[in-house]
Enzyme design. Structure first.
Site, PDB file in Angstrom:
ATOM      1  N   THR A   1      -3.468   5.467   4.296  1.00 22.35           N
ATOM      2  CA  THR A   1      -2.158   5.891   3.797  1.00 22.35           C
ATOM      3  C   THR A   1      -2.267   6.753   2.548  1.00 22.35           C
ATOM      4  O   THR A   1      -1.397   7.581   2.291  1.00 22.35           O
ATOM      5  CB  THR A   1      -1.286   4.655   3.491  1.00 22.35           C
ATOM      6  OG1 THR A   1      -1.374   3.745   4.579  1.00 22.35           O
ATOM      7  CG2 THR A   1       0.169   5.038   3.310  1.00 22.35           C
TER       8      THR A   1
ATOM      9  N   LYS B   1       0.831  -1.209   0.000  1.00 24.83           N
ATOM     10  CA  LYS B   1       0.000   0.000   0.000  1.00 24.83           C
ATOM     11  C   LYS B   1       0.863   1.255   0.000  1.00 24.83           C
ATOM     12  O   LYS B   1       0.415   2.321  -0.444  1.00 24.83           O
ATOM     13  CB  LYS B   1      -0.966  -0.003   1.183  1.00 24.83           C
ATOM     14  CG  LYS B   1      -0.333  -0.213   2.561  1.00 24.83           C
ATOM     15  CD  LYS B   1       0.170   1.037   3.210  1.00 24.83           C
ATOM     16  CE  LYS B   1       0.837   0.725   4.529  1.00 24.83           C
ATOM     17  NZ  LYS B   1       1.413   1.909   5.172  1.00 24.83           N
TER      18      LYS B   1
END
Length: 352
Positions: free
Chosen positions: A252, A195
């Site tokens: 994120t 990610k």
């Protein structure tokens, strides 16, 4: 419990705070003498957590043996590049004390360059399983700054040993920090590492002025390519719809707290990788993970267009805008179904 937390960065310090507030005895280890002194004298880690007050019960040290002495649990929270060396040092201590078999936990998100190993695989390659009880992975959508101020946070403790992940769950759980257990170590670690790649591209997109439509597309298609590689490497596809998959990806890719998102913005402003690392003053895991994931995808024959575009930007100095345009001008495709990822029989079993 008596717990050693190895790593005095923002995440290590925040997790040490959670454990100390849960009435565990916490010994925090780090190499930076100024940070260690600040924690012991002022109960702050100003370099990484600003004015956050840490519990006075937390003791910090630069002496690894002292930190590890008699602990029930060792929590490793150092950058991926340091995992191998710290694992070697922990192995030396445990060999000297064969009757001392703690649970090992790591909370690091990355892949090792060259070997392409996940963090747990690095640890297992350096520390014999005879020297510790079990290995648990702690991961999920969690900014250290928010955990430090007791914002509600939910993460995953993954292990092949459910009893050990249950012990870790109990050690961390409180009214603002909730932990779920999981057996899919591969999926949890890959979701955590990959990610960061998508987050860098999200930061680039934001700096270039693209809006929420682009952000949603990046997150969704990023999740698709993370899942493709994860399934190819043996992960449970359902893991990527959980906390350490889409949960970690959302937090994120959408928050200025994310150092990888910040890194993407700085790249779009024209800074080099070295300059970005210097400005952020913390390791940007996504830089090395991009290279490792790109090479791993090539080896596995897995298509990862966002990862490939970032790799070419970082390591082949391609133009940022043309890279994003290249993603949009790829040949039209059908959005993959679960059956395309798994095969019809396996997909049928999951859906029922």
């Amino acid at each position: 419990m008596k717990i050693a937390v190895l790593g005095t960065g923002s995440w290590g310090s925040a997790l040490a705070k959670v454990l100390a507030e849960n009435a565990h005895t916490v010994q925090l280890w780090g190499r930076n003498t100024e940070v260690v002194a600040s924690i012991n004298q002022h109960h702050k880690n100003e370099q990484y957590l600003g004015d956050t007050i840490l519990p006075h019960s937390i003791k910090a040290t630069t002496n690894l043996e002292h930190a590890l002495e008699g602990v029930d649990l060792i929590l490793i929270v150092v950058p991926t590049i340091a995992i191998r060396s710290i694992s070697q040092a922990v192995a030396v201590y445990l060999k000297k004390n064969p009757d001392h078999q703690p649970i090992l936990v790591h909370a690091t998100k990355g892949l090792e360059l060259d070997t392409h190993l996940r963090v747990s695989e690095i640890i297992e390659s350096e520390i014999s399983s005879e020297l510790y009880q079990s290995l648990v992975v702690l991961s999920g959508p969690s900014h250290a700054e928010e955990v430090a101020r007791r914002d509600i946070t939910t993460i995953t403790a993954a292990s092949h040993d459910l009893e050990a992940s249950g012990i870790v769950q109990k050690a961390f759980m409180n009214d603002y920090f909730r932990v779920y257990t999981n057996e899919d170590v591969i999926g949890v670690e890959l979701g955590a590492a990959l990610k960061n790649i998508i987050a860098i591209v999200a930061g680039i997109s934001a700096e270039l002025g693209y809006g929420d439509n682009a952000k949603a597309g990046l997150i969704t298609r990023g999740l698709a390519e993370i899942t493709r590689l994860g399934v190819a490497l043996g992960a449970d596809p359902l893991t990527f719809s959980g906390l350490s998959g889409v949960g970690d990806l959302i937090v994120t890719c959408t928050s200025p707290h994310s150092r990888n998102w910040q890194a993407g913005k700085l790249l779009a402003q024209g800074y080099s990788m070295d300059e970005v690392n210097e400005k952020i003053k913390m390791v940007v895991e996504g830089f090395t993970t991009t290279k490792a994931a790109y090479e791993l995808a090539q080896k596995q024959g897995v298509e990862m267009p966002i990862t490939e575009a970032l790799y070419r930007l970082l390591y082949e100095e391609s133009d940022i805008r043309s890279g994003l345009s290249g993603l949009m001008s790829r040949v039209g495709k059908q959005e993959a179904s679960l059956e395309q990822h798994l095969g019809s029989q396996e997909a049928h079993e999951i859906s029922h």
